[in-house]
Design an enzyme around this catalytic site. Structure first.
Site, PDB file in Angstrom:
ATOM      1  N   CYS A  32      -5.196   7.866   9.337  1.00  0.00           N
ATOM      2  CA  CYS A  32      -5.309   7.219  10.664  1.00  0.00           C
ATOM      3  C   CYS A  32      -5.348   8.357  11.759  1.00  0.00           C
ATOM      4  CB  CYS A  32      -4.127   6.488  10.880  1.00  0.00           C
ATOM      5  SG  CYS A  32      -4.454   4.710  10.407  1.00  0.00           S
ATOM      6  N   ASP A  80       5.129  20.165   8.452  1.00  0.00           N
ATOM      7  CA  ASP A  80       6.420  21.170   8.499  1.00  0.00           C
ATOM      8  C   ASP A  80       7.531  20.909   7.508  1.00  0.00           C
ATOM      9  OD1 ASP A  80       6.387  19.388  10.500  1.00  0.00           O
ATOM     10  OD2 ASP A  80       8.242  20.405  11.145  1.00  0.00           O
ATOM     11  N   ARG A 101      -0.083  14.632  13.076  1.00  0.00           N
ATOM     12  CA  ARG A 101       0.899  14.392  12.080  1.00  0.00           C
ATOM     13  C   ARG A 101       1.244  15.804  11.211  1.00  0.00           C
ATOM     14  NH1 ARG A 101      -0.334   9.056   8.668  1.00  0.00           N
ATOM     15  NH2 ARG A 101       0.423   7.623  10.120  1.00  0.00           N
ATOM     16  N   PRO A 102       2.057  16.602  11.518  1.00  0.00           N
ATOM     17  CA  PRO A 102       2.179  17.719  11.029  1.00  0.00           C
ATOM     18  C   PRO A 102       3.047  17.788   9.489  1.00  0.00           C
ATOM     19  CG  PRO A 102       3.960  17.533  12.899  1.00  0.00           C
ATOM     20  CD  PRO A 102       2.998  16.161  12.729  1.00  0.00           C
ATOM     21  N   LYS A 106       0.981  -1.091  -0.256  1.00  0.00           N
ATOM     22  CA  LYS A 106       0.051   0.056   0.105  1.00  0.00           C
ATOM     23  C   LYS A 106       0.939   1.126  -0.037  1.00  0.00           C
ATOM     24  CE  LYS A 106      -1.608   1.652   4.096  1.00  0.00           C
ATOM     25  NZ  LYS A 106      -1.518   2.703   4.396  1.00  0.00           N
ATOM     26  N   ASN A 107       2.005   1.176   0.948  1.00  0.00           N
ATOM     27  CA  ASN A 107       2.665   2.416   1.140  1.00  0.00           C
ATOM     28  C   ASN A 107       3.749   2.780  -0.142  1.00  0.00           C
ATOM     29  OD1 ASN A 107       1.278   3.027   3.377  1.00  0.00           O
ATOM     30  ND2 ASN A 107       3.014   2.384   4.731  1.00  0.00           N
ATOM     31  N   ARG A 126      -4.405  10.404   4.295  1.00  0.00           N
ATOM     32  CA  ARG A 126      -3.327  11.446   4.550  1.00  0.00           C
ATOM     33  C   ARG A 126      -2.428  11.334   3.369  1.00  0.00           C
ATOM     34  NH1 ARG A 126       0.270  13.824   8.065  1.00  0.00           N
ATOM     35  NH2 ARG A 126       2.234  13.634   7.591  1.00  0.00           N
ATOM     36  N   ASP A 141       4.727   0.404  12.161  1.00  0.00           N
ATOM     37  CA  ASP A 141       3.457   0.031  11.644  1.00  0.00           C
ATOM     38  C   ASP A 141       3.427  -1.557  12.073  1.00  0.00           C
ATOM     39  OD1 ASP A 141       3.120   2.254  10.344  1.00  0.00           O
ATOM     40  OD2 ASP A 141       2.953   1.548   8.280  1.00  0.00           O
ATOM     41  N   ARG A 190      -8.564  -0.225   5.316  1.00  0.00           N
ATOM     42  CA  ARG A 190      -7.641   0.787   4.394  1.00  0.00           C
ATOM     43  C   ARG A 190      -6.280   0.043   4.103  1.00  0.00           C
ATOM     44  NH1 ARG A 190      -6.031   4.765   8.309  1.00  0.00           N
ATOM     45  NH2 ARG A 190      -4.736   4.983   6.464  1.00  0.00           N
ATOM     46  N   ILE A 229       8.013   6.911  16.846  1.00  0.00           N
ATOM     47  CA  ILE A 229       7.478   7.386  15.592  1.00  0.00           C
ATOM     48  C   ILE A 229       6.350   8.344  15.902  1.00  0.00           C
ATOM     49  CG2 ILE A 229       7.385   7.517  13.042  1.00  0.00           C
ATOM     50  CD1 ILE A 229      10.046   6.394  13.957  1.00  0.00           C
TER      51      ILE A 229
HETATM   52  C1  UD1 Z   1       4.537   6.877   6.294  1.00  0.00           C
HETATM   53  C2  UD1 Z   1       3.553   5.419   6.201  1.00  0.00           C
HETATM   54  C3  UD1 Z   1       3.003   5.154   7.464  1.00  0.00           C
HETATM   55  C4  UD1 Z   1       4.383   4.891   8.627  1.00  0.00           C
HETATM   56  C5  UD1 Z   1       5.313   5.909   8.245  1.00  0.00           C
HETATM   57  C6  UD1 Z   1       6.338   5.794   9.302  1.00  0.00           C
HETATM   58  C7  UD1 Z   1       2.765   5.926   3.986  1.00  0.00           C
HETATM   59  C8  UD1 Z   1       1.556   6.248   3.049  1.00  0.00           C
HETATM   60  N1  UD1 Z   1       2.497   5.878   5.218  1.00  0.00           N
HETATM   61  O1  UD1 Z   1       3.598   7.590   7.000  1.00  0.00           O
HETATM   62  O2  UD1 Z   1       2.196   3.864   7.309  1.00  0.00           O
HETATM   63  O3  UD1 Z   1       4.028   4.655   9.634  1.00  0.00           O
HETATM   64  O4  UD1 Z   1       5.615   6.494   7.239  1.00  0.00           O
HETATM   65  O5  UD1 Z   1       7.129   4.895   8.924  1.00  0.00           O
HETATM   66  O6  UD1 Z   1       3.754   5.664   3.294  1.00  0.00           O
HETATM   67  N2  UD1 Z   1       6.671  14.450  10.667  1.00  0.00           N
HETATM   68  C9  UD1 Z   1       6.578  15.812  10.906  1.00  0.00           C
HETATM   69  N3  UD1 Z   1       6.478  16.693  10.140  1.00  0.00           N
HETATM   70  C10 UD1 Z   1       6.157  16.391   8.984  1.00  0.00           C
HETATM   71  C11 UD1 Z   1       6.133  14.994   8.451  1.00  0.00           C
HETATM   72  C12 UD1 Z   1       6.234  13.997   9.474  1.00  0.00           C
HETATM   73  O7  UD1 Z   1       6.869  16.215  12.077  1.00  0.00           O
HETATM   74  O8  UD1 Z   1       6.029  17.187   7.840  1.00  0.00           O
HETATM   75  C13 UD1 Z   1       6.710  13.291  11.632  1.00  0.00           C
HETATM   76  C14 UD1 Z   1       5.401  12.622  11.999  1.00  0.00           C
HETATM   77  O9  UD1 Z   1       4.504  13.196  12.861  1.00  0.00           O
HETATM   78  C15 UD1 Z   1       5.840  11.323  12.528  1.00  0.00           C
HETATM   79  C16 UD1 Z   1       7.092  11.196  11.763  1.00  0.00           C
HETATM   80  O10 UD1 Z   1       7.786  12.444  11.412  1.00  0.00           O
HETATM   81  O11 UD1 Z   1       5.889  11.440  13.941  1.00  0.00           O
HETATM   82  C17 UD1 Z   1       7.169  10.209  10.643  1.00  0.00           C
HETATM   83  O12 UD1 Z   1       6.480  10.737   9.749  1.00  0.00           O
HETATM   84  P1  UD1 Z   1       6.529  10.163   8.157  1.00  0.00           P
HETATM   85  O13 UD1 Z   1       7.632   9.496   8.181  1.00  0.00           O
HETATM   86  O14 UD1 Z   1       6.197  11.548   7.278  1.00  0.00           O
HETATM   87  O15 UD1 Z   1       5.441   9.110   7.953  1.00  0.00           O
HETATM   88  P2  UD1 Z   1       4.066   9.436   7.013  1.00  0.00           P
HETATM   89  O16 UD1 Z   1       4.991   9.604   5.365  1.00  0.00           O
HETATM   90  O17 UD1 Z   1       2.988  10.216   7.360  1.00  0.00           O
END
Ligand code: UD1
Length: 417
Positions: free
Chosen positions: A116, A124, A121-122, A22-23, A92, A305, A397, A327
Site C-alpha cells: 500500500c 530500520d 514504511r522504513p 490476511k495479516n 510489503r 486499518d 488485495r 501509525i
Molecule cells: C502490519 C499490517 C498492517 C497494519 C500495521 C499496523 C501486515 C501484513 N500488515 O503492517 O495492515 O496497518 O501492521 O497495525 O501484517 N516502522 C518503522 N520501521 C520499521 C518497521 C515499521 O519505522 O522497521 C513504522 C512504520 O512506518 C509504521 C509503524 O512502524 O509507521 C507500524 O509499522 P508495522 O507495525 O511494522 O506495520 P507492518 O508490519 O508494515
C-alpha cells in the site's frame, strides 16, 4: 477488472462467515519455509496479497497449491535465496521472507518491498533486530542482502512494537542457536497466531500477546496443518458498513475479543450489538452520534486499518468528531475523495476533524490504498445516486470480491472493466 459502480441507498441485511486473516496468513506462508515438510493452511481467502505471496514462494522453489481455501506448501531443497524484485515490489509482506529464508538457507536478498502506498514504511527496526542476531545486512540499489553465517539468539529491544519486525525476528529466531528475547514486541493477535503456527511445527515460542516474546531455537521444524485466526479487519469493515448504511447483519467466526475497541465505539454510536463468542450481530436503525475522538494505537488500541472505514461512518454521523492517526501518517488520503462525495473533513498533520453531514452524494472517486478503498465502497453504498471507484485492485488485495460480499447483504455494486 478494477472499477466498481455502486448504486447507493441500500441498507444491509444478512450473515457472513469470516475467513482467515490476511495479516495472519501472510507471515504463516513465509514461516512455512522454515521446514522442508508439507504445511497446510485452511480457510484462506482468495485475495491478491496472498496470491502474490504464493507467487514469491514458487519463485523461491517451493511447491505450492491453493484450492478450495486450502494452501499446501512444501519447500524442499534446492531453494533460491533471492526474491524477484518485481514480485517484492507488489507486496510489503515480502520483507517477512528475510527471516525464514535466512534461517533456512543462511543468506537472503529481498528488494525494498512495496504494498500500500501509505507513507514511508522504513525497515530500520527489522534490520536492527537482524543485526543484533549476528546477521550481516547490506543495502545496495534498493535490494537488502543478508548473511546469517553468524546467526545466534539475542536479547532485542524494539524501538517501536512493529508488527512485521516482531514476526520477522520470531521466524529467524525459531531456528537460531540459543534463546532470543524480543522486548517491546507487537501484541497483535496475528503475532500470537504466528507463535501458535511455529509451535505447531515443533518450535518453542512463548509470550506472544505480551510485550516480551521468548524464542528457544530448535534444530529443525516439521510440517503441520493449521487454521489461522479470522480476519478482524474484514469483520470490522463489515460492521462499520452496516453501522453506516443501517440494517442488521451477523458475522460468524469472528472472534469478538480481537475487535473490542471497535465494538466499544460502535456501541457508543446508535448501534445495538449482540456479541457472543461465535457470532456478532449489529443492528443500526438510526443515524448515530459522532465519536468525540478516535485515536489509532498499536494493539490492543484502535487499529489503524479500521480508521478509514470509521472515517466514512463519522462523515455521516451527527455532530463533529476527531480522528488522530498515530501509525501511518498518510492514511488520510481518502479525505480528498470523501470530500468529492460531500463530506466535511479538514486535516492538519495527524488529526482530522470530521463534521458529520446527513447525506453523501455519489461521485467518481479513486482508491489509493486497501483500507481507504474499502472506506470508499462504504461511502458509495451510503451515498445518494451512483459512485464509481477507480483502482479497485487495491481493495482486492485484502477483500475477497468485496462486491459479492456487499451484494449478498443487499448492496448494489457492479464491477466494470
Ligand atoms: C502490519 C499490517 C498492517 C497494519 C500495521 C499496523 C501486515 C501484513 N500488515 O503492517 O495492515 O496497518 O501492521 O497495525 O501484517 N516502522 C518503522 N520501521 C520499521 C518497521 C515499521 O519505522 O522497521 C513504522 C512504520 O512506518 C509504521 C509503524 O512502524 O509507521 C507500524 O509499522 P508495522 O507495525 O511494522 O506495520 P507492518 O508490519 O508494515
Amino acid at each position: 477488472m478494477s472499477k466498481l459502480l455502486i448504486k447507493g441507498g441500500s441498507s444491509l441485511r444478512g450473515e457472513y462467515r469470516v475467513k482467515a486473516a490476511k495479516n495472519a496468513v501472510l507471515p504463516i506462508i513465509a514461516a512455512s519455509l522454515l521446514t522442508n515438510e508439507k504445511c497446510e493452511i485452511e480457510n484462506v481467502p482468495n485475495i491478491t496479497d496472498i496470491n502474490n505471496m504464493l507467487k514469491i514462494m514458487r519463485s523461491l522453489g517451493a511447491n505450492v497449491s491453493f484450492e478450495e481455501s486450502v494452501i499446501e506448501i512444501e519447500s524442499k531443497e534446492p531453494l533460491r535465496f533471492s526474491v524477484p524484485t518485481e514480485l517484492a515490489k507488489e507486496l510489503r509482506s515480502s520483507v517477512f521472507l528475510l527471516g525464514p529464508v535466512l534461517a533456512r538457507i543462511g543468506k537472503a536478498a529481498v528488494a525494498y518491498p512495496g504494498g500500500c502506498d501509505i507513507g514511508v514504511r522504513p525497515l530500520d527496526i527489522h534490520i536492527k533486530g537482524l543485526q543484533e542476531m549476528g546477521i550481516a545486512v547490506e543495502e545496495s540499489h534498493g535490494v537488502i542482502y543478508c548473511d546469517a553465517t553468524r546467526l545466534k539468539g539475542a536479547d532485542i529491544m524494539l524501538d517501536f512494537p512493529s508488527v512485521g519486525a516482531t514476526e520477522n525476528l520470531m521466524m529467524v529466531a525459531s531456528l537460531a542457536k540459543g534463546r532470543t528475547r524480543i522486548r517491546n514486541a507487537a501484541k497483535e493477535p496475528e503475532i500470537t497466531d504466528l507463535q501458535n503456527f511455529i509451535n505447531a511445527m515443533g518450535g518453542k515460542v512463548s509470550g506472544a500477546g505480551g510485550s516480551t516474546i521468548v524464542i528457544d531455537g530448535v534444530k529443525e521444524l516439521h510440517g503441520c496443518h493449521y487454521r489461522p485466526i479470522p480476519d478482524r479487519i474484514v469483520a470490522g469493515t463489515l460492521l462499520i458498513a452496516a453501522a453506516t448504511c443501517g440494517g442488521k447483519i451477523s458475522l460468524f467466526d469472528s472472534q469478538p475479543e480481537h475487535i473490542e475497541p471497535l465494538l466499544f465505539k460502535l456501541s457508543k454510536s446508535s448501534c445495538v450489538l449482540d456479541v457472543r463468542s461465535d457470532k456478532i450481530t449489529l443492528i443500526a436503525e438510526r443515524r448515530g452520534r459522532n465519536f468525540d475522538k478516535l485515536e489509532t494505537q498499536p494493539y490492543p488500541g484502535f487499529p489503524t486499518d479500521l480508521q478509514s472505514p470509521m472515517m466514512t461512518l463519522m462523515a455521516v454521523s451527527e455532530g463533529t468528531g476527531v480522528i488522530v492517526e498515530n501509525i501511518f501518517e498518510t492514511r488520510f488520503r481518502i479525505v480528498r475523495e470523501l470530500i468529492k462525495m460531500g463530506a466535511r473533513i479538514t486535516v492538519k498533520d495527524r488529526t482530522a476533524i470530521v463534521r458529520g453531514v446527513k447525506d453523501l452524494e455519489g461521485a467518481a472517486v479513486s482508491a489509493g490504498d486497501l483500507r481507504g478503498g474499502a472506506a470508499l465502497v462504504i461511502a458509495g453504498m451510503k451515498a445518494e445516486g451512483y459512485t464509481t471507484i477507480e483502482n479497485a485492485r487495491h481493495i482486492d488485495r485484502g477483500y475477497e470480491r468485496i462486491e459479492d460480499i456487499m451484494n449478498d447483504f443487499g448492496a448494489d455494486i457492479k464491477r466494470l472493466q
